[in-house]
Design an enzyme around this catalytic site. Structure first.
Site: not given
Ligand code: GRF
Length: 216
Positions: A18-20, A125, A127, A168, A197
């Site tokens: 969940g870092s994003n 999403n 990617h 995708d 990202e």
């Molecule tokens: C990221 O690299 C994203 O592009 C892919 O899965 C990874 C998720 O990372 N879909 P996080 O869980 O957000 O850290």
């Protein structure tokens, strides 16, 4: 579901770190993104994303084939389609929490038909490559970066796209490039891409919030 309100009402789907999602929550806190985080749903009860959400008082649900078994369900391998009971539960939870835009942030399952139908063109999403290169079933996590290095690509990057029923392949909303450097390993490349990202997802959401990117 077509119109968006201000602030954007976000729901997240995540499976692991969940870092994003965290980067998006941070952008909201910092005033760089005009949005409210309403809910995260994880199909993995151990996902760090659940802890991250609970730390900031955001509703967080574990919904999976364990909590919502289907007769035809046969486990939770990566990329497997959601069972109908789970798909229904996810759509209901998103609706009940007032979510208008769904952000997949490392969600390792294919989004279900019911959820897609409830949120047409309103599921995003991210990617970790420049789609259409290095996308499709099986292209997730470190496999993506291994594929980039094996192909000898000089650059890779990040793609944010709408989710449809093909892996995708939904319309691309934003892309940004990252150089491949001499001596890169899949891990070093993954780390460089992930840093971008974290920037691009929040920026793209803010463009949606500002009406600079239209989803209709
Ligand atoms: C990221 O690299 C994203 O592009 C892919 O899965 C990874 C998720 O990372 N879909 P996080 O869980 O957000 O850290």
């Amino acid at each position: 579901m077509t119109s968006l309100t201000s602030p954007l009402q976000l729901g997240f789907l995540a499976s692991h770190g969940g870092s994003n999602m965290q980067a998006i929550l941070d952008a909201i806190s910092a005033g760089r993104l005009n949005a409210q985080a309403r809910l995260v749903i994880c199909n993995n009860s151990q996902a760090k994303a659940l802890d991250r959400a609970r730390q900031v008082g955001m509703p967080a649900l574990h919904l999976s084939s364990t909590t919502h078994p289907d007769v035809q369900e046969s486990g939770e391998s990566s990329g497997q389609a959601l069972g109908q009971a789970l798909d229904d539960a996810m759509a209901e939870a998103m609706g009940a929490h007032g979510v208008e835009l769904i952000v997949c942030a490392g969600f390792m399952r294919k989004v279900g038909k019911r959820l897609l139908a409830a949120y047409p063109n309103h599921i995003l999403n991210i990617h970790p490559a420049l789609l259409p290169r290095h996308g499709g079933q099986g292209m997730y996590g470190i496999h993506v970066h291994q594929s980039v290095l094996a192909a000898g690509d000089k650059e890779t990057g990040v793609t944010i796209h709408l989710v449809n029923n093909e892996y995708d392949r939904g319309p691309i909303l934003a892309q940004a490039a990252v150089p491949v450097e001499t001596g890169d390993t899949p891990e070093t490349l993954q780390a460089r891409v992930l840093r971008l990202e974290h920037i691009l997802y929040a920026e793209t959401l803010q463009k949606i919030a500002m009406g600079e990117i239209s989803l209709d």
